[in-house]
Motif scaffolding. Sequence first.
Motif, PDB file in Angstrom:
ATOM      1  N   GLN A 104       0.823  -1.207   0.000  1.00 15.30           N
ATOM      2  CA  GLN A 104       0.000   0.000   0.000  1.00 15.30           C
ATOM      3  C   GLN A 104       0.861   1.262   0.000  1.00 15.30           C
ATOM      4  O   GLN A 104       0.579   2.221  -0.728  1.00 15.30           O
ATOM      5  N   ASP A 105       1.921   1.269   0.799  1.00 17.82           N
ATOM      6  CA  ASP A 105       2.807   2.443   0.840  1.00 17.82           C
ATOM      7  C   ASP A 105       3.480   2.666  -0.512  1.00 17.82           C
ATOM      8  O   ASP A 105       3.594   3.810  -0.982  1.00 17.82           O
ATOM      9  N   LEU A 106       3.924   1.581  -1.120  1.00 19.30           N
ATOM     10  CA  LEU A 106       4.603   1.700  -2.409  1.00 19.30           C
ATOM     11  C   LEU A 106       3.647   2.185  -3.491  1.00 19.30           C
ATOM     12  O   LEU A 106       4.003   3.036  -4.318  1.00 19.30           O
ATOM     13  N   TRP A 107       2.407   1.668  -3.486  1.00 17.75           N
ATOM     14  CA  TRP A 107       1.443   2.102  -4.493  1.00 17.75           C
ATOM     15  C   TRP A 107       1.039   3.565  -4.279  1.00 17.75           C
ATOM     16  O   TRP A 107       0.866   4.318  -5.243  1.00 17.75           O
ATOM     17  N   ASP A 108       0.890   3.984  -3.018  1.00 18.55           N
ATOM     18  CA  ASP A 108       0.567   5.390  -2.745  1.00 18.55           C
ATOM     19  C   ASP A 108       1.662   6.310  -3.280  1.00 18.55           C
ATOM     20  O   ASP A 108       1.370   7.374  -3.841  1.00 18.55           O
ATOM     21  N   LYS A 109       2.903   5.886  -3.121  1.00 23.06           N
ATOM     22  CA  LYS A 109       4.021   6.689  -3.629  1.00 23.06           C
ATOM     23  C   LYS A 109       4.002   6.730  -5.154  1.00 23.06           C
ATOM     24  O   LYS A 109       4.168   7.803  -5.765  1.00 23.06           O
ATOM     25  N   ILE A 110       3.774   5.584  -5.793  1.00 21.98           N
ATOM     26  CA  ILE A 110       3.717   5.532  -7.260  1.00 21.98           C
ATOM     27  C   ILE A 110       2.548   6.376  -7.778  1.00 21.98           C
ATOM     28  O   ILE A 110       2.677   7.125  -8.755  1.00 21.98           O
ATOM     29  N   LYS A 111       1.394   6.267  -7.120  1.00 21.30           N
ATOM     30  CA  LYS A 111       0.215   7.017  -7.545  1.00 21.30           C
ATOM     31  C   LYS A 111       0.439   8.512  -7.422  1.00 21.30           C
ATOM     32  O   LYS A 111       0.092   9.289  -8.325  1.00 21.30           O
ATOM     33  N   THR A 112       1.037   8.941  -6.316  1.00 22.06           N
ATOM     34  CA  THR A 112       1.304  10.370  -6.125  1.00 22.06           C
ATOM     35  C   THR A 112       2.265  10.899  -7.182  1.00 22.06           C
ATOM     36  O   THR A 112       2.022  11.955  -7.786  1.00 22.06           O
ATOM     37  N   ASP A 113       3.349  10.177  -7.414  1.00 22.90           N
ATOM     38  CA  ASP A 113       4.320  10.611  -8.420  1.00 22.90           C
ATOM     39  C   ASP A 113       3.709  10.611  -9.819  1.00 22.90           C
ATOM     40  O   ASP A 113       4.029  11.480 -10.647  1.00 22.90           O
ATOM     41  N   THR A 114       2.823   9.652 -10.089  1.00 21.18           N
ATOM     42  CA  THR A 114       2.173   9.593 -11.401  1.00 21.18           C
ATOM     43  C   THR A 114       1.266  10.798 -11.618  1.00 21.18           C
ATOM     44  O   THR A 114       1.258  11.403 -12.697  1.00 21.18           O
ATOM     45  N   GLU A 115       0.492  11.156 -10.603  1.00 15.34           N
ATOM     46  CA  GLU A 115      -0.403  12.310 -10.727  1.00 15.34           C
ATOM     47  C   GLU A 115       0.384  13.599 -10.916  1.00 15.34           C
ATOM     48  O   GLU A 115       0.004  14.460 -11.729  1.00 15.34           O
ATOM     49  N   ILE A 116       1.476  13.732 -10.184  1.00 11.70           N
ATOM     50  CA  ILE A 116       2.318  14.931 -10.359  1.00 11.70           C
ATOM     51  C   ILE A 116       2.907  14.969 -11.763  1.00 11.70           C
ATOM     52  O   ILE A 116       2.936  16.026 -12.416  1.00 11.70           O
ATOM     53  N   LEU A 117       3.355  13.821 -12.243  1.00 10.09           N
ATOM     54  CA  LEU A 117       3.937  13.746 -13.582  1.00 10.09           C
ATOM     55  C   LEU A 117       2.903  14.077 -14.652  1.00 10.09           C
ATOM     56  O   LEU A 117       3.191  14.824 -15.600  1.00 10.09           O
ATOM     57  N   GLN A 118       1.694  13.550 -14.519  1.00 17.00           N
ATOM     58  CA  GLN A 118       0.657  13.822 -15.511  1.00 17.00           C
ATOM     59  C   GLN A 118       0.228  15.281 -15.482  1.00 17.00           C
ATOM     60  O   GLN A 118      -0.086  15.856 -16.529  1.00 17.00           O
ATOM     61  N   ASP A 119       0.207  15.881 -14.300  1.00 13.71           N
ATOM     62  CA  ASP A 119      -0.095  17.317 -14.220  1.00 13.71           C
ATOM     63  C   ASP A 119       0.972  18.141 -14.937  1.00 13.71           C
ATOM     64  O   ASP A 119       0.660  19.120 -15.626  1.00 13.71           O
ATOM     65  N   GLU A 120       2.223  17.742 -14.782  1.00 18.27           N
ATOM     66  CA  GLU A 120       3.305  18.456 -15.466  1.00 18.27           C
ATOM     67  C   GLU A 120       3.203  18.293 -16.980  1.00 18.27           C
ATOM     68  O   GLU A 120       3.442  19.241 -17.735  1.00 18.27           O
ATOM     69  N   LEU A 121       2.854  17.078 -17.433  1.00 14.43           N
ATOM     70  CA  LEU A 121       2.747  16.843 -18.871  1.00 14.43           C
ATOM     71  C   LEU A 121       1.578  17.615 -19.480  1.00 14.43           C
ATOM     72  O   LEU A 121       1.651  18.074 -20.625  1.00 14.43           O
ATOM     73  N   ASN A 122       0.474  17.752 -18.719  1.00 12.11           N
ATOM     74  CA  ASN A 122      -0.703  18.460 -19.229  1.00 12.11           C
ATOM     75  C   ASN A 122      -0.666  19.950 -18.936  1.00 12.11           C
ATOM     76  O   ASN A 122      -1.583  20.670 -19.338  1.00 12.11           O
ATOM     77  N   ARG A 123       0.367  20.396 -18.229  1.00  8.81           N
ATOM     78  CA  ARG A 123       0.398  21.792 -17.809  1.00  8.81           C
ATOM     79  C   ARG A 123       0.394  22.752 -18.985  1.00  8.81           C
ATOM     80  O   ARG A 123      -0.330  23.761 -18.986  1.00  8.81           O
ATOM     81  N   LYS A 124       1.148  22.453 -20.008  1.00  4.25           N
ATOM     82  CA  LYS A 124       1.258  23.373 -21.147  1.00  4.25           C
ATOM     83  C   LYS A 124      -0.072  23.533 -21.865  1.00  4.25           C
ATOM     84  O   LYS A 124      -0.510  24.656 -22.149  1.00  4.25           O
ATOM     85  N   ILE A 125      -0.744  22.424 -22.171  1.00  5.33           N
ATOM     86  CA  ILE A 125      -2.004  22.499 -22.894  1.00  5.33           C
ATOM     87  C   ILE A 125      -3.092  23.113 -22.023  1.00  5.33           C
ATOM     88  O   ILE A 125      -3.939  23.887 -22.502  1.00  5.33           O
ATOM     89  N   LEU A 126      -3.069  22.823 -20.718  1.00  5.83           N
ATOM     90  CA  LEU A 126      -4.076  23.401 -19.828  1.00  5.83           C
ATOM     91  C   LEU A 126      -3.867  24.895 -19.664  1.00  5.83           C
ATOM     92  O   LEU A 126      -4.842  25.663 -19.625  1.00  5.83           O
ATOM     93  N   ASP A 127      -2.627  25.322 -19.570  1.00 13.26           N
ATOM     94  CA  ASP A 127      -2.360  26.759 -19.487  1.00 13.26           C
ATOM     95  C   ASP A 127      -2.794  27.478 -20.754  1.00 13.26           C
ATOM     96  O   ASP A 127      -3.323  28.602 -20.694  1.00 13.26           O
ATOM     97  N   SER A 128      -2.601  26.855 -21.904  1.00 11.68           N
ATOM     98  CA  SER A 128      -3.044  27.462 -23.163  1.00 11.68           C
ATOM     99  C   SER A 128      -4.560  27.600 -23.197  1.00 11.68           C
ATOM    100  O   SER A 128      -5.100  28.621 -23.655  1.00 11.68           O
ATOM    101  N   LEU A 129      -5.271  26.593 -22.702  1.00 10.17           N
ATOM    102  CA  LEU A 129      -6.730  26.669 -22.659  1.00 10.17           C
ATOM    103  C   LEU A 129      -7.205  27.742 -21.694  1.00 10.17           C
ATOM    104  O   LEU A 129      -8.180  28.462 -21.969  1.00 10.17           O
ATOM    105  N   LEU A 130      -6.532  27.884 -20.557  1.00 10.62           N
ATOM    106  CA  LEU A 130      -6.902  28.937 -19.608  1.00 10.62           C
ATOM    107  C   LEU A 130      -6.684  30.311 -20.212  1.00 10.62           C
ATOM    108  O   LEU A 130      -7.522  31.220 -20.048  1.00 10.62           O
ATOM    109  N   ASP A 131      -5.577  30.495 -20.910  1.00  4.75           N
ATOM    110  CA  ASP A 131      -5.323  31.782 -21.567  1.00  4.75           C
ATOM    111  C   ASP A 131      -6.385  32.066 -22.627  1.00  4.75           C
ATOM    112  O   ASP A 131      -6.819  33.217 -22.792  1.00  4.75           O
ATOM    113  N   PHE A 132      -6.813  31.024 -23.340  1.00  5.10           N
ATOM    114  CA  PHE A 132      -7.836  31.206 -24.363  1.00  5.10           C
ATOM    115  C   PHE A 132      -9.164  31.641 -23.748  1.00  5.10           C
ATOM    116  O   PHE A 132      -9.825  32.562 -24.247  1.00  5.10           O
TER     117      PHE A 132
END
Length: 718
Positions: free
Chosen positions: A47-75
């Motif tokens: 459970q501890d290992l999966w929580d760590k993997i899940k947290t890092d995955t969500e942070i990584l996906q937010d970083e990957l989507n940050r550019k497109i999401l920022d462009s949509l917010l500016d629009f």
Amino acid sequence: MSTSSVSKGCFVFKPSAKKRKTHSLESYFRHGCESAESSETRFRLCQDLWDKIKTDTEILQDELNRKILDSLLDFTRKCSSTRQHSDWTSQMRASEIPTAALVLGVNVPDHDMTFQSLSDLLRQSVTPHVTSVQAKECGALKHLMKKVLERLMDTVVDDDDDDEGESERPQLQKSVHCSLSTLCDWYAAKTTKSSSGTPGKKRSSPAKDEQLQQPPVVIIFKDLEAFNPRVLQDFILICSRYIDRLPLMFIFGIATSPSTIQHMLPHSVSSLLCIELFQSLSCTQHLATVIDKLVLTSHFPFKLNGKVMQVLISLFLYHDFSVRNFIKGIQLALLEHFHSQPLSVLCCKKKEALHNVTQLSQKDLIKLKDLPSFTRYLEKQEPQEQVNLTEDAHLKEVCQNLIKGLHKYHKNYYPTLRCLHTLTSSLPRYPLGKQIRELHLICLEKNVWENEDYQSAMKLLKMLAKDELIASLQRCLEILQPVKSKKMKKACVQLEELLAKFKQLDTAAAEMTDNADDSFTSPVKNLQKKTDLFQLQKTLLEMNETRRSKKMSPFEILRNEALEFIDSLVKNHLSPPESQPLHEVCYYTSSATVRRHLNATPRTCIQAALSRPFYYLQNDKLKTEDGSVSNAAPDICIAYKLHLECGRLINLYDWLEAYATVVSAAEGHDPDSDSQGKVDEVKHARFIRAVSELEFLGFIKSTRQKTDHVARLTWGGC
């Protein structure tokens, strides 16, 4: 709890709260778990290992989507501010609705996370009026209107056809009429209320206050391709009539191509939209980043072997392109590993793993000795050491050293892998793969330096130009520098020395070139003379020997030295995991389990259930020795077994007679009696039901070739 009804029906009786039993996740984990005494520790580690993997995955996906999401917010901000100022009509017509066409790719399971992040960001920084709709809940225009109004206004919306439901609705729950004029009135009331503010509060600047007073109303269409084109067209036409009263904005979620909008909407409708295109990161790049950050790292002790990795990547490339499902596959492998491997208590950080070694029971130590990798390690030891390893205290001490060695192996493996990929990823035809995951799979299978592709890659590296080689070695140095390992620090020093030598090559190379020109005399001049065949052969041999004995340039010598350094680094640190003792505690190897859970084959399971009902029903009467179906089996199993004995076309009457014969034998009739095989109404009805079920499952179909026949859709036996 009895019920009486004129017609047949299904009645649900919910159990009382006292009888309900709550099962924790840990209790489910313990069920069928090997070595149950350590299951609590393994569940906690999992459970501890999966929580760590899940947290890092969500942070990584937010970083990957940050550019497109920022462009949509500016629009959205730009369209909102443009509408509220005088340049609204200059930049777009008054009837145009600002629309963002968001191309997300065919990895549909990943879209929900992107839209959820987008909705949260829009509510936080742009507007509180955001809603999203899906095609499956908007089959008609009234359904689409109702969903939009209910989610924006957070109230009950009247449907014109729902008079009966309106009469049954509680009087305290108010409802509104399903129309955009109602939404306009609600929006006007909301903005007027928010603009009035609280008494005594200092007002902000007029421009900023005006922008806050009229936030846009954003409607997100998650799956544009699945919408009914007619419903979408009518909704856009209606919205365009209210654009002067309601600042609407659309976001279209597109999985395939932006041309979908032109295919679904005629020009008269698409001209009402002011469309801007937004392209998200491709799913393959997303997967490469996830593998790089989650799999090819020593931060997580849990690992996948080559076959499991190949299954997950194949499911991604050939099924859904979903990074989310890929991560779910890693979660499944993680859960299966900690559930089925008792020694997975050692699959954790080094300090905790060393402590868990001291807590191993006698049964765990026996299982540790039975590991194939430990058996190979034991065979290489001296006879006296083999005797000493029979003592538990000494065995635990050796196990701690092996765990330390396994962690050192991972700490050195991944930087070396990245260095080799940096050097070979730009070679022609990519002998070791274009993606680092391809090189990783090669290294997991066997010694990579024994691969023919590796040899061809080293030959190609010997042809690299000076600038390309220096740039690649510089990137390798940047990879090795952050690694806190003695061997990697020593490699960094050697690599820095090589780069320093390359920088000093220019002057030395010029001097050696001048000396070589003065001392070298070409035998080609001798060919100008008239000579016989023997003399010509002698001269050519001298030319060949001279070419072989020609001294290499300083750059060639230094280049060979650099490649020898890389080759030694690979041979020291890129051996496969199977070469490491106790690698089983960290590596999950059951690719068949992962494939069975993630790539289900329902037709095969149905055929297995119909052919061997005993394993599903656990009834001793259904158990047979030769694999045949018992005559006491369910009707559908008997009909299925009989249909396997027929050809492409099945005569229904013959099939019925054969079925009646088998069923009569099950009922205990005498085979010689007249009642044997006789078809009565009950058997006829049971047979019709079994045939209908087989047709529903797709094993047979009706055919026009013969009226009393059906066509078989399966082949072979069971």
